[in-house]
Scaffold this motif. Sequence first.
Motif, PDB file in Angstrom:
ATOM      1  N   MET A   1       0.838  -1.206   0.000  1.00  0.00           N
ATOM      2  CA  MET A   1       0.000   0.000   0.000  1.00  0.00           C
ATOM      3  C   MET A   1       0.870   1.252   0.000  1.00  0.00           C
ATOM      4  N   SER A   2       1.984   1.138   0.788  1.00  0.00           N
ATOM      5  CA  SER A   2       2.904   2.267   0.853  1.00  0.00           C
ATOM      6  C   SER A   2       3.449   2.581  -0.529  1.00  0.00           C
ATOM      7  N   LYS A   3       3.795   1.528  -1.264  1.00  0.00           N
ATOM      8  CA  LYS A   3       4.348   1.724  -2.605  1.00  0.00           C
ATOM      9  C   LYS A   3       3.278   2.297  -3.545  1.00  0.00           C
ATOM     10  N   THR A   4       2.015   1.858  -3.346  1.00  0.00           N
ATOM     11  CA  THR A   4       0.933   2.352  -4.213  1.00  0.00           C
ATOM     12  C   THR A   4       0.728   3.842  -4.029  1.00  0.00           C
ATOM     13  N   TYR A   5       0.702   4.270  -2.756  1.00  0.00           N
ATOM     14  CA  TYR A   5       0.547   5.714  -2.515  1.00  0.00           C
ATOM     15  C   TYR A   5       1.696   6.468  -3.173  1.00  0.00           C
ATOM     16  N   ALA A   6       2.923   5.894  -3.021  1.00  0.00           N
ATOM     17  CA  ALA A   6       4.105   6.564  -3.589  1.00  0.00           C
ATOM     18  C   ALA A   6       4.001   6.616  -5.104  1.00  0.00           C
ATOM     19  N   LYS A   7       3.500   5.512  -5.696  1.00  0.00           N
ATOM     20  CA  LYS A   7       3.405   5.431  -7.157  1.00  0.00           C
ATOM     21  C   LYS A   7       2.551   6.576  -7.696  1.00  0.00           C
ATOM     22  N   TYR A   8       1.477   6.923  -6.943  1.00  0.00           N
ATOM     23  CA  TYR A   8       0.579   7.991  -7.415  1.00  0.00           C
ATOM     24  C   TYR A   8       0.865   9.305  -6.698  1.00  0.00           C
ATOM     25  N   ALA A   9       2.092   9.372  -6.108  1.00  0.00           N
ATOM     26  CA  ALA A   9       2.553  10.626  -5.485  1.00  0.00           C
ATOM     27  C   ALA A   9       1.522  11.184  -4.509  1.00  0.00           C
ATOM     28  N   VAL A  10       0.945  10.247  -3.743  1.00  0.00           N
ATOM     29  CA  VAL A  10      -0.019  10.658  -2.701  1.00  0.00           C
ATOM     30  C   VAL A  10       0.583  10.286  -1.345  1.00  0.00           C
ATOM     31  N   GLU A  11       0.563  11.207  -0.408  1.00  0.00           N
ATOM     32  CA  GLU A  11       1.107  10.910   0.927  1.00  0.00           C
ATOM     33  C   GLU A  11       0.274   9.800   1.560  1.00  0.00           C
ATOM     34  N   ALA A  12       0.936   8.731   2.011  1.00  0.00           N
ATOM     35  CA  ALA A  12       0.230   7.608   2.622  1.00  0.00           C
ATOM     36  C   ALA A  12      -0.295   8.023   3.999  1.00  0.00           C
ATOM     37  N   PRO A  13      -1.454   7.463   4.397  1.00  0.00           N
ATOM     38  CA  PRO A  13      -1.938   7.689   5.762  1.00  0.00           C
ATOM     39  C   PRO A  13      -0.890   7.215   6.766  1.00  0.00           C
ATOM     40  N   THR A  14      -0.839   7.817   7.930  1.00  0.00           N
ATOM     41  CA  THR A  14       0.178   7.498   8.938  1.00  0.00           C
ATOM     42  C   THR A  14       0.236   6.013   9.256  1.00  0.00           C
ATOM     43  N   ASP A  15      -0.950   5.398   9.427  1.00  0.00           N
ATOM     44  CA  ASP A  15      -0.901   3.981   9.846  1.00  0.00           C
ATOM     45  C   ASP A  15      -0.294   3.108   8.750  1.00  0.00           C
ATOM     46  N   VAL A  16      -0.477   3.531   7.469  1.00  0.00           N
ATOM     47  CA  VAL A  16       0.154   2.757   6.381  1.00  0.00           C
ATOM     48  C   VAL A  16       1.667   2.956   6.437  1.00  0.00           C
ATOM     49  N   LYS A  17       2.093   4.226   6.681  1.00  0.00           N
ATOM     50  CA  LYS A  17       3.531   4.496   6.768  1.00  0.00           C
ATOM     51  C   LYS A  17       4.151   3.672   7.895  1.00  0.00           C
ATOM     52  N   VAL A  18       3.503   3.691   9.060  1.00  0.00           N
ATOM     53  CA  VAL A  18       4.065   2.992  10.234  1.00  0.00           C
ATOM     54  C   VAL A  18       4.116   1.492   9.973  1.00  0.00           C
ATOM     55  N   ALA A  19       3.011   0.969   9.410  1.00  0.00           N
ATOM     56  CA  ALA A  19       2.970  -0.476   9.158  1.00  0.00           C
ATOM     57  C   ALA A  19       4.083  -0.868   8.184  1.00  0.00           C
ATOM     58  N   ALA A  20       4.268  -0.043   7.147  1.00  0.00           N
ATOM     59  CA  ALA A  20       5.304  -0.356   6.152  1.00  0.00           C
ATOM     60  C   ALA A  20       6.685  -0.304   6.800  1.00  0.00           C
ATOM     61  N   ALA A  21       6.878   0.701   7.644  1.00  0.00           N
ATOM     62  CA  ALA A  21       8.189   0.819   8.314  1.00  0.00           C
ATOM     63  C   ALA A  21       8.446  -0.401   9.188  1.00  0.00           C
ATOM     64  N   ASN A  22       7.405  -0.803   9.954  1.00  0.00           N
ATOM     65  CA  ASN A  22       7.582  -1.975  10.825  1.00  0.00           C
ATOM     66  C   ASN A  22       7.848  -3.222   9.980  1.00  0.00           C
ATOM     67  N   ALA A  23       7.100  -3.340   8.881  1.00  0.00           N
ATOM     68  CA  ALA A  23       7.291  -4.540   8.036  1.00  0.00           C
ATOM     69  C   ALA A  23       8.726  -4.563   7.518  1.00  0.00           C
ATOM     70  N   ALA A  24       9.206  -3.391   7.142  1.00  0.00           N
ATOM     71  CA  ALA A  24      10.554  -3.348   6.568  1.00  0.00           C
ATOM     72  C   ALA A  24      11.586  -3.793   7.596  1.00  0.00           C
ATOM     73  N   ALA A  25      11.304  -3.651   8.888  1.00  0.00           N
ATOM     74  CA  ALA A  25      12.319  -3.982   9.893  1.00  0.00           C
ATOM     75  C   ALA A  25      12.181  -5.418  10.353  1.00  0.00           C
ATOM     76  N   SER A  26      11.294  -6.198   9.749  1.00  0.00           N
ATOM     77  CA  SER A  26      11.140  -7.557  10.291  1.00  0.00           C
ATOM     78  C   SER A  26      11.081  -8.588   9.165  1.00  0.00           C
ATOM     79  N   GLN A  27      11.874  -8.339   8.119  1.00  0.00           N
ATOM     80  CA  GLN A  27      11.944  -9.362   7.072  1.00  0.00           C
ATOM     81  C   GLN A  27      12.539 -10.641   7.644  1.00  0.00           C
TER      82      GLN A  27
END
Length: 351
Positions: A1-27
Amino acid sequence: MSKTYAKYAVEAPTDVKVAAANAAASQQGEVSNTPEAHDQSYLCPVTVGGQTLNLDFDTGSADLWVYSTLMPTSEQRGHSVYNPDSSSSSNAQSDNSWTIQYSDGSGASGTVYADKVVVGSVTATSQAVEAATSVSSAFIKETHNDGLLGLAFSSINTVQPTQQTTFFDTVKSTLAKPLFTAHLKKGAPGSYDFGYIDTSKYTGSITYAHVDTSNGLWEFTASGYAVGSGSTVATPYDSIADTGTSLLYLPTEIVAAYYGEVNGAMYDSSQGGYTVPCDSNLPDFVAIIGGSRHTVPGSYINYAPISETSCFGGIQANDGIGHSVFGDVFLKSQFVVFDGSNSPRVGFAKQ
Ligand SMILES: CNCc1ccc(Oc2cccnc2)o1
């Protein structure tokens, strides 16, 4: 979802940003490895720019290099090759090049791209991919091997003028835990895991040894050995854990003590090493590491046949190498943890 918002140059909602950040730290992820003949090497499927190649994961080197369309067509035959032009995510690092030599005299060289590399489910979005323009003849005939994925420390990566990081170093900060494990088996598929320890893959406990990273290797000190049911000999020997080396290379006095217990064992200069009668009932070899006994079954030390009656020993002398090498003959008896935390260490447990 984070990438989708970025693809359309739309700021992602905070909870999407946080979730993406957390996901990135737990591969975390698992990739299978499959042994070549005689367990000479173990190959793993890796996608590079969406193209799947079978790579030899090597904790003894720090370059991720691949067969590529930049090589002479004849040398590509029989291999899966990386074509940077057919990857939608490749970026040429035109100023960079690489050349590597391995301890068996083989080598390769070429140029460098950044591209997406996926191992199991672990993703490096921009990994240095060293595309071969030339490989030595020893590689050409290993038709299942499409390159190496180095897992030693990035300080010995050969890319110049701008040194690059290994896959592990590239993703380390995004892993649930900054470690990977090697589960190599004798004559059967095993696995490499990144970011977690799978407790179902070993028995008993893991014992750790401190790693000295000054040579860019997973270097530790073994503290002794035993041959078969013989008494333990306390003697320190500087060693590395090297998944890219097939055999177990030890100090000459330990090798002599081992083969001294084998009727018909001999140093055969025409073969460049110790040989044993193929019908030998070989003694186990025990390495003392981290204060614990780690046993290689004697059968693992009958490495491969030379003739009807003569077989090449899986234990050989480390003369000229500068340290002992715990290669696949040893590693395939163990579950091995390569801990890349701030105080790196290697852990060994019985499979
Ligand atoms: C003939 N062997 C070619 C080859 C396959 C993998 C590697 O790489 C090595 C060789 C020795 C030590 N470490 C990595 O060389």
